[in-house]
Design a protein around this motif. Structure first.
Motif, short mmCIF file in Angstrom:
data_model
loop_
_atom_site.label_atom_id
_atom_site.label_comp_id
_atom_site.label_asym_id
_atom_site.label_seq_id
_atom_site.Cartn_x
_atom_site.Cartn_y
_atom_site.Cartn_z
N PHE A 174 74.28 60.84 22.28
CA PHE A 174 74.53 60.71 23.72
C PHE A 174 73.48 59.82 24.39
O PHE A 174 73.82 58.95 25.21
N VAL A 175 72.21 60.00 24.04
CA VAL A 175 71.15 59.21 24.69
C VAL A 175 70.99 57.84 24.04
O VAL A 175 70.33 56.96 24.62
N SER A 176 71.58 57.62 22.86
CA SER A 176 71.45 56.34 22.17
C SER A 176 72.60 55.39 22.50
O SER A 176 72.48 54.17 22.30
N LEU A 177 73.71 55.92 23.00
CA LEU A 177 74.89 55.10 23.24
C LEU A 177 74.67 53.96 24.24
O LEU A 177 75.14 52.84 23.99
N PRO A 178 74.00 54.19 25.38
CA PRO A 178 73.92 53.11 26.38
C PRO A 178 73.30 51.83 25.85
O PRO A 178 73.88 50.75 26.00
N PHE A 179 72.12 51.91 25.24
CA PHE A 179 71.46 50.70 24.75
C PHE A 179 72.32 49.98 23.72
O PHE A 179 72.51 48.76 23.78
N THR A 180 72.84 50.74 22.76
CA THR A 180 73.61 50.11 21.68
C THR A 180 74.90 49.51 22.20
O THR A 180 75.29 48.41 21.80
N THR A 181 75.56 50.21 23.11
CA THR A 181 76.81 49.69 23.67
C THR A 181 76.58 48.39 24.43
O THR A 181 77.33 47.42 24.26
N TYR A 182 75.53 48.35 25.24
CA TYR A 182 75.27 47.13 26.00
C TYR A 182 74.79 45.99 25.10
O TYR A 182 75.05 44.83 25.39
N THR A 183 74.11 46.32 24.02
CA THR A 183 73.72 45.28 23.06
C THR A 183 74.96 44.66 22.43
O THR A 183 75.07 43.42 22.32
N LEU A 184 75.89 45.49 22.00
CA LEU A 184 77.12 44.98 21.40
C LEU A 184 78.00 44.27 22.43
O LEU A 184 78.66 43.28 22.12
N LEU A 185 78.01 44.80 23.66
CA LEU A 185 78.80 44.17 24.71
C LEU A 185 78.28 42.77 25.01
O LEU A 185 79.07 41.83 25.21
N ALA A 186 76.95 42.62 25.02
CA ALA A 186 76.37 41.29 25.22
C ALA A 186 76.78 40.35 24.10
O ALA A 186 77.06 39.17 24.33
N GLY A 187 76.82 40.87 22.87
CA GLY A 187 77.26 40.05 21.75
C GLY A 187 78.72 39.65 21.86
O GLY A 187 79.09 38.50 21.57
#
Length: 302
Positions: A174-187
């Motif tokens: 739950f706390v790891s999703l935001p960073f990883t999601t936005y990293t992949l979204l930027a990609g």
């Protein structure tokens, strides 16, 4: 030996080159990273009382004592399973969320903002909040499930390792999703739309476009998110400490939590555990970068 007059007249800033610019960063790394590592290694070879007084050299005794701990094998195995479970679920869910947020739909902006909430909040605060929610006597989960007839009575969710581990994994994801999601979204947003248009003209299906275009071009962003998650989750402390403190005993402890548990009885052994943990992180990252061919171009064939 004669000195070139032009070199003698060269301004100081040209002589120093980029050193004035990178100097503060190098100094910061020395003070914040290398010095604590040096102190950690040095402490692991000392005999220190619980009050903090150095009693002399301990040689390798603290490492021998650490290897003799009956819980060490279980803690190492738990750390590996914990890391694989949290990172695997995080990357999988983040990949789906990034793909969703890359599409246009009503309320997309609000959904993106809402995803930042677990990232903006303190991880320890979030963990304590879930611990209260799962409390055996006053937790809202037990109250709700009892009222709905789903369970016969209150359960100690965090007192039993078989139920504590899944809840801690869920909170860590739950706390790891935001960073990883936005990293992949930027990609995803760096991939030109023309490539997909050309694929559609050639008759490629959405799944073929995703597998042969999206995933290969998303590889750099995916690797960044994966490596950072591996380091963060392997060294995760607030989630586990905030929910179970590694208990009962060390049944829900990872290496970082186990290190903190050892601190109350032997600072030298705790430092030795820190050195082992640091070495494992370095080896894990180096092995992963080697396997993933980090330093090669994404289109290069092996």
């Amino acid at each position: 030996m004669s000195v070139d007059p032009a070199a003698r007249r060269r301004p100081l800033h040209r002589t120093l080159g980029p050193l004035p610019w990178i100097g503060p960063a190098v100094l910061l790394i020395l003070l914040v990273v290398l010095w604590p590592v040096y102190e950690m290694v040095r402490t692991s070879f000392l005999r220190i009382s619980t009050s903090g007084f150095v009693r002399g050299s301990a040689g390798l005794d603290k490492y021998r004592k650490l290897l003799g701990e009956t819980d060490l094998g279980h803690v190492l195995l738990s750390t590996v399973v914990w890391t694989l479970a949290v990172v695997g679920l995080t990357m999988l869910l983040s990949l789906g969320l990034a793909q969703l947020f890359d599409q246009r739909f009503p309320g997309r902006r609000f959904a993106r903002w809402a995803l930042i909430a677990p990232w903006a909040a303190s991880v320890l605060m979030t963990s304590i909040g879930f611990r209260w929610m799962l409390d055996r006597t006053a937790g809202v989960l037990n109250t709700a499930m009892t009222d709905l007839g789903l369970i016969d009575g209150p359960r100690d969710w965090l007192g039993d390792p078989s139920t504590a581990w899944p809840w801690m994994v869920a909170v860590a994801v739950f706390v790891s999703l935001p960073f990883t999601t936005y990293t992949l979204l930027a990609g995803l947003q760096t991939i030109p739309a023309e490539i997909y248009e050309a694929a559609r003209v050639d008759g490629a299906s959405p799944w073929q476009s995703y597998r042969r275009i999206t995933l290969p071009l998303l590889r750099p962003a995916f690797l960044v998110g994966l490596v950072i998650n591996l380091i963060n989750v392997f060294n995760s402390f607030p989630v586990i400490w905030g929910m179970t403190q590694g208990g009962p005993s060390s049944d829900t402890a990872t290496t970082t939590v186990f290190m903190y548990q050892l601190k109350s009885t032997d600072l030298g052994e705790s430092a030795a555990m820190s050195v082992v943990n640091f070495a494992l992180v370095v080896l894990m990252v180096l092995a992963f970068l080697r396997v993933s061919r980090w330093n090669r171009d994404t289109g290069e064939e092996s």
